[in-house]
Scaffold this motif. Sequence first.
Motif, PDB file in Angstrom:
ATOM      1  N   ARG A   1      37.539 -32.342  21.720  1.00 49.14           N
ATOM      2  CA  ARG A   1      36.783 -31.287  22.405  1.00 49.14           C
ATOM      3  C   ARG A   1      35.504 -30.940  21.629  1.00 49.14           C
ATOM      4  NH1 ARG A   1      36.679 -26.988  25.903  1.00 49.14           N
ATOM      5  NH2 ARG A   1      35.936 -25.036  25.013  1.00 49.14           N
TER       6      ARG A   1
ATOM      7  N   LEU B   1      38.972 -23.921  29.443  1.00 52.40           N
ATOM      8  CA  LEU B   1      38.600 -23.253  28.188  1.00 52.40           C
ATOM      9  C   LEU B   1      37.175 -22.725  28.277  1.00 52.40           C
ATOM     10  CD1 LEU B   1      40.220 -25.587  25.535  1.00 52.40           C
ATOM     11  CD2 LEU B   1      40.463 -23.102  25.563  1.00 52.40           C
ATOM     12  N   ASP B   2      36.261 -23.555  28.756  1.00 52.06           N
ATOM     13  CA  ASP B   2      34.854 -23.150  28.847  1.00 52.06           C
ATOM     14  C   ASP B   2      34.685 -21.934  29.753  1.00 52.06           C
ATOM     15  OD1 ASP B   2      34.144 -25.264  27.238  1.00 52.06           O
ATOM     16  OD2 ASP B   2      33.597 -26.596  28.892  1.00 52.06           O
TER      17      ASP B   2
ATOM     18  N   ARG C   1      44.619 -20.219  21.389  1.00 48.06           N
ATOM     19  CA  ARG C   1      43.262 -20.038  20.848  1.00 48.06           C
ATOM     20  C   ARG C   1      42.425 -19.150  21.771  1.00 48.06           C
ATOM     21  NH1 ARG C   1      39.114 -21.814  17.637  1.00 48.06           N
ATOM     22  NH2 ARG C   1      37.152 -22.206  18.710  1.00 48.06           N
TER      23      ARG C   1
ATOM     24  N   ASP D   1      39.459 -28.616  29.324  1.00 48.87           N
ATOM     25  CA  ASP D   1      38.207 -28.194  28.684  1.00 48.87           C
ATOM     26  C   ASP D   1      37.419 -27.244  29.584  1.00 48.87           C
ATOM     27  OD1 ASP D   1      38.230 -29.394  26.109  1.00 48.87           O
ATOM     28  OD2 ASP D   1      37.857 -31.335  27.047  1.00 48.87           O
ATOM     29  N   THR D   2      37.416 -27.534  30.872  1.00 45.11           N
ATOM     30  CA  THR D   2      36.716 -26.665  31.823  1.00 45.11           C
ATOM     31  C   THR D   2      37.384 -25.294  31.884  1.00 45.11           C
ATOM     32  OG1 THR D   2      36.178 -28.640  33.090  1.00 45.11           O
ATOM     33  CG2 THR D   2      35.906 -26.526  34.213  1.00 45.11           C
TER      34      THR D   2
ATOM     35  N   SER E   1      35.234 -31.836  36.337  1.00 46.91           N
ATOM     36  CA  SER E   1      36.357 -31.497  37.222  1.00 46.91           C
ATOM     37  C   SER E   1      36.011 -31.812  38.673  1.00 46.91           C
ATOM     38  CB  SER E   1      36.678 -30.025  37.093  1.00 46.91           C
ATOM     39  OG  SER E   1      37.304 -29.805  35.860  1.00 46.91           O
TER      40      SER E   1
ATOM     41  N   VAL F   1      41.685 -29.633  37.750  1.00 43.38           N
ATOM     42  CA  VAL F   1      40.848 -28.965  36.754  1.00 43.38           C
ATOM     43  C   VAL F   1      41.175 -29.522  35.378  1.00 43.38           C
ATOM     44  CG1 VAL F   1      40.123 -26.749  35.799  1.00 43.38           C
ATOM     45  CG2 VAL F   1      40.975 -26.857  38.141  1.00 43.38           C
ATOM     46  N   ASP F   2      40.153 -29.705  34.604  1.00 42.56           N
ATOM     47  CA  ASP F   2      40.249 -30.234  33.266  1.00 42.56           C
ATOM     48  C   ASP F   2      40.515 -29.081  32.282  1.00 42.56           C
ATOM     49  OD1 ASP F   2      38.491 -30.824  30.712  1.00 42.56           O
ATOM     50  OD2 ASP F   2      38.994 -32.754  31.653  1.00 42.56           O
TER      51      ASP F   2
ATOM     52  N   ASP G   1      41.595 -23.262  13.867  1.00 41.45           N
ATOM     53  CA  ASP G   1      40.672 -22.436  14.653  1.00 41.45           C
ATOM     54  C   ASP G   1      39.379 -22.166  13.879  1.00 41.45           C
ATOM     55  OD1 ASP G   1      41.972 -21.996  17.143  1.00 41.45           O
ATOM     56  OD2 ASP G   1      43.396 -20.672  16.141  1.00 41.45           O
TER      57      ASP G   1
ATOM     58  N   PRO H   1      42.487 -33.789  29.509  1.00 39.49           N
ATOM     59  CA  PRO H   1      41.615 -34.938  29.749  1.00 39.49           C
ATOM     60  C   PRO H   1      42.092 -36.179  28.983  1.00 39.49           C
ATOM     61  CG  PRO H   1      40.549 -33.360  28.274  1.00 39.49           C
ATOM     62  CD  PRO H   1      41.794 -32.696  28.803  1.00 39.49           C
TER      63      PRO H   1
END
Lengths: 272, 272
Positions: free
Chosen positions: A261, B203-204, B261, B200-201, A272, B197-198, A200, B238
């Motif tokens: 990432r 997470l973002d 995280r 990463d998306t 997406s 949905v991805d 992290d 992804p």
Amino acid sequence: MLAPPSKARIAHARRLDRRAFRESTGEFLAEGPQAVGEAVAAGAAREVFVGSEVVPRLRGLVDSALGAGVRVYETADDVVASLSDTSTPQGVVAVCARVDIALQTALGQAPRLVAVLAAVRDPGNAGTIVRTADAAGADAVVLSAESVDLYNPKCVRATTGSLFHLPVVVGSPVGEVVAAARAASLRVLAADGAGSVDLDTELDSGRLAAPTAWLFGNEAWGLPAELRSLADAVVRVPIHGQAESLNLAAAAAVCLYASARAQRRPEERDPS
Amino acid sequence: MLAPPSKARIAHARRLDRRAFRESTGEFLAEGPQAVGEAVAAGAAREVFVGSEVVPRLRGLVDSALGAGVRVYETADDVVASLSDTSTPQGVVAVCARVDIALQTALGQAPRLVAVLAAVRDPGNAGTIVRTADAAGADAVVLSAESVDLYNPKCVRATTGSLFHLPVVVGSPVGEVVAAARAASLRVLAADGAGSVDLDTELDSGRLAAPTAWLFGNEAWGLPAELRSLADAVVRVPIHGQAESLNLAAAAAVCLYASARAQRRPEERDPS
């Protein structure tokens, strides 16, 4: 329509369960419709053995193999099963030419993400990491000289075709791999449960966006001290609960996806 | 010093390789020094069988078992090996009382992260996900009624002791599990390679910081449509390369660590 294989071809294929014969011939076995299909697509398949019972179902695969100039044999299902490493054979096995390339070639095109397996001994773990590296968009995978044989049937199976997708290197001593990674401007990160830096923290710092080679060590003893000392950082996946450690392939997945990432800005990511 | 086991005790332990006998007795086997040590520490061990050859090495384990009131038997190494599921027995096996708890209890204390295995059939995958969930700091793991038996020896071994670390639930139909997760204010995310949905998306967006239950499906067919429709979102890890998919346990590791995280602000994380 398809010719039967000679006894000699069957015996040849069967001997590829032995590492020494794989090395002397430069060949290995891939089994199951998906892996055989990928071997054909990659130009690696030389001969395909199909069981009579599955021929009708695998017509598309057979045609693409024939179209690619691969010899396709139809034979009894139990003969194909005798070439299989699994308890649930899928009726099709290919003799393939090895696909690994030279270390310098694999690292020669400004790679951004490379997975290095240093003395990984379990074929299932090694194959799973090849598959995960492919999924994470790695540019190459290196199995050091100390690692399991990439062409071990269990390893090939665990890659589920990914060994035909991305450049793979075998047989280089890990010290040479690290030197080549540095020469290719890769930051070298050793993944180790006793690492001094937390994954992290690496992510927060932004450092993980740099082109990176990850070193993954042995299932039981991790990475030896001399190897850890060669790395730019020794990174641990944080353990938030009471587990003593993560399974090696799980830890590799977390590390490789963290890099994938970090190396992509939001607008570069899969929408997406 | 240690008593030998009666033939009846050995026969009893040996029958625990069968699921029906595990279920009728409420017992299962854990093997190897680490798992047996964790079983003793968790108060789950009832009897321990130690091979004569390893007794001197395992003195600390034997003493802690005896101190906890566990019956410890010394017997021939091949007898202990006959209780083992592995080709490399480690000389010590414990008969343990099952450790799963009720669904409502497991989800009753405002959980933040829960892993739900819906029809996961491979014992190695299931055990590895229990281990990974423990490492990621999950508050509970649920194996739905459709999943492999948690107490299958291969599954127990793959958990490397983690089934003694965190609340585990077995036997609930997955629809009930989703309802209970919602009642516990958990956001329900289905992990599926075909997700809309991805990761990463997710997470973002910051949404991953919410208390979350992840649903992981079957190795071969993923999550059925009716189960995906119960989720708040169907999320895919992804695939940046050419791999068709990730191994289930690898995908679960990436998803669970993404949540771990997202749920921790930098200052809450494991410091370096």
